[in-house]
Design a protein around this motif. Structure first.
Motif, mmCIF file in Angstrom:
data_model
loop_
_atom_site.group_PDB
_atom_site.id
_atom_site.type_symbol
_atom_site.label_atom_id
_atom_site.label_comp_id
_atom_site.label_asym_id
_atom_site.label_seq_id
_atom_site.Cartn_x
_atom_site.Cartn_y
_atom_site.Cartn_z
ATOM 1 N N THR A 1 0.831 -1.198 0.000
ATOM 2 C CA THR A 1 0.000 0.000 0.000
ATOM 3 C C THR A 1 0.867 1.249 0.000
ATOM 4 O O THR A 1 1.880 1.319 0.688
ATOM 5 N N THR A 2 0.469 2.244 -0.776
ATOM 6 C CA THR A 2 1.124 3.557 -0.763
ATOM 7 C C THR A 2 0.275 4.504 0.060
ATOM 8 O O THR A 2 -0.932 4.639 -0.169
ATOM 9 N N LEU A 3 0.900 5.148 1.045
ATOM 10 C CA LEU A 3 0.187 6.031 1.960
ATOM 11 C C LEU A 3 0.711 7.458 1.845
ATOM 12 O O LEU A 3 1.788 7.692 1.302
ATOM 13 N N ALA A 4 -0.056 8.376 2.388
ATOM 14 C CA ALA A 4 0.424 9.753 2.518
ATOM 15 C C ALA A 4 1.621 9.767 3.460
ATOM 16 O O ALA A 4 1.723 8.915 4.354
ATOM 17 N N PRO A 5 2.540 10.705 3.281
ATOM 18 C CA PRO A 5 3.781 10.696 4.078
ATOM 19 C C PRO A 5 3.561 10.670 5.587
ATOM 20 O O PRO A 5 4.223 9.905 6.294
ATOM 21 N N ASP A 6 2.636 11.488 6.119
ATOM 22 C CA ASP A 6 2.462 11.525 7.571
ATOM 23 C C ASP A 6 1.890 10.222 8.109
ATOM 24 O O ASP A 6 2.321 9.718 9.154
ATOM 25 N N LEU A 7 0.945 9.611 7.380
ATOM 26 C CA LEU A 7 0.390 8.339 7.811
ATOM 27 C C LEU A 7 1.421 7.226 7.686
ATOM 28 O O LEU A 7 1.505 6.339 8.540
ATOM 29 N N ALA A 8 2.241 7.275 6.626
ATOM 30 C CA ALA A 8 3.292 6.268 6.455
ATOM 31 C C ALA A 8 4.286 6.321 7.608
ATOM 32 O O ALA A 8 4.737 5.279 8.096
#
Length: 377
Positions: A222-229
């Motif tokens: 999964t690719t996430l937004a930077p802050d969530l990652a």
């Protein structure tokens, strides 16, 4: 010539006797016997690798059993117990999570002969044998470990805003590895919590020179937004360090022994990653007792931990049938730092929702919250 004639009757008698004896002998086909002998000679050699492998596994398993219990910080009780990660996902000392087969709770009888010659005796490899990535954690029959989950941060407009919430699980086998397996494959019992690690498959957890290596057969795609990652990466780090009772060792994330993949499409894993400050990634208020789905008496004591402005934690309890509401506030032992809080209330029978939350000193909005649903008898 004439001297031999007297011996002819004897000679002839001997020849006839030998012929008669030979006539009674029936030649047999020796090929089946030859094959049987050859098969008998090959059989032990064909079975030996299996015997030695099974023997090594059984002996190594038996040698690795130890005692291990984790308590994080000032919390000395595993509050969530068997219900922490949902039905069938955690264990007691005598049962195992569904779909999991730790390598230590049961050991098969060793088929290795008791009198192997010294030259053919297998070398016993225990579960703490060092590897190229370090030393595996010791296996245990029972341990209580923290498992961290994500929860949506209240009062933040971004959908990707999430914080860490801690629960507890009883495990057998390798504590950190089992904690990661729960985190990546199970659902938390609390519906407010979730994980973005689905699809990941942990392989091992090893330690070497102040670095903990968590190797995956497969990392999440999964690719996430930077802050969530970043918070999701800390979810793994906090879970592993908590299970090892070590918050100082950096965590190296690898896939099939190789580092450098972009975790969630954002986080560089080419080097070990450290633990972020708790205030940056943890939810600022947790309810630690009662647990989600607990059945209680009319007198209910709610406990938790919070980092609260002026040490103030607000709470509201709502009867989900009658809509009866109780609302007030309590205080943590210390303000502006993670510190315990508690309060007690008397409730009528029925399903209740408990909410603990923080209010912004700037605009009065709710900034952090945690909730549990219980049944009062």
């Amino acid at each position: 010539m004439n001297d031999q004639k007297p011996n002819e009757p004897f000679d002839e008698l001997m020849r006839r006797a030998l012929r008669d004896e030979a006539d009674r002998i029936e030649p047999a086909d020796a090929l089946p016997e030859i094959r049987a002998r050859a098969h008998a000679q090959r059989q032990p050699a064909a079975r030996r690798p299996w015997l030695l492998t099974a023997g090594v596994a059984a002996l190594g398993t038996a040698a690795a059993v130890g005692a291990f219990t984790v308590f994080n910080g000032s919390d000395d009780v595993a509050n969530d117990g068997d219900s922490v990660a949902g039905p069938g996902t955690t264990t007691s000392a005598s049962s195992l999570p569904q779909g999991q087969t730790p390598s230590v709770t049961k050991s098969a009888p060793s088929p290795v002969p008791a009198t192997l010659p010294p030259s053919t005796s297998p070398a016993v490899k225990t579960t703490t044998q060092p590897t190229d990535r370090g030393k595996p954690e010791q296996s245990v029959t029972s341990a209580v470990v923290p498992v961290y989950w994500l929860g949506q941060q209240v009062g933040v407009p971004k959908k990707s805003a999430a914080k860490l919430y801690r629960t507890w699980a009883k495990v057998s086998g390798h504590p950190a590895e089992e904690a990661v397996r729960i985190m990546t494959t199970k659902q938390p019992n609390d519906p407010d919590y979730y994980s973005v690690w689905r699809g990941a498959a942990v392989n091992s957890v090893t330690r070497s020179d102040g670095v903990v290596t968590v190797d995956f057969k497969q990392l999440p795609r999964t690719t996430l937004a930077p802050d969530l990652a970043n918070v999701a990466t800390q979810q793994l780090i906090y879970t592993v360090q908590g299970a090892l009772s070590d918050d100082s060792s950096a965590v190296q994330i690898t896939q099939q022994g190789r580092a450098g993949q972009k975790l969630f499409g954002q986080v560089d894993t080419s080097a070990p990653l450290g633990r972020a400050q708790a205030a940056d990634v943890q939810a600022l208020v947790w309810i630690t007792s009662p647990t989600e789905g607990a059945v209680t008496g009319s007198k209910v004591t709610v406990e938790g931990t919070a980092s609260a402005f002026e040490a103030t934690v607000n709470y509201q309890l709502t009867n989900l049938k009658t809509r009866e509401t109780k609302k007030s506030f309590t205080n943590t032992k210390e303000g502006q730092k993670f510190s315990p809080f508690a309060f007690s209330v008397s409730l009528t029978p029925g399903p209740w929702q408990i909410e603990a939350y923080l209010i912004s000193d700037a605009d009065g909005t709710i900034t952090n919250t945690d909730s549990k649903t219980i049944e009062v008898k």
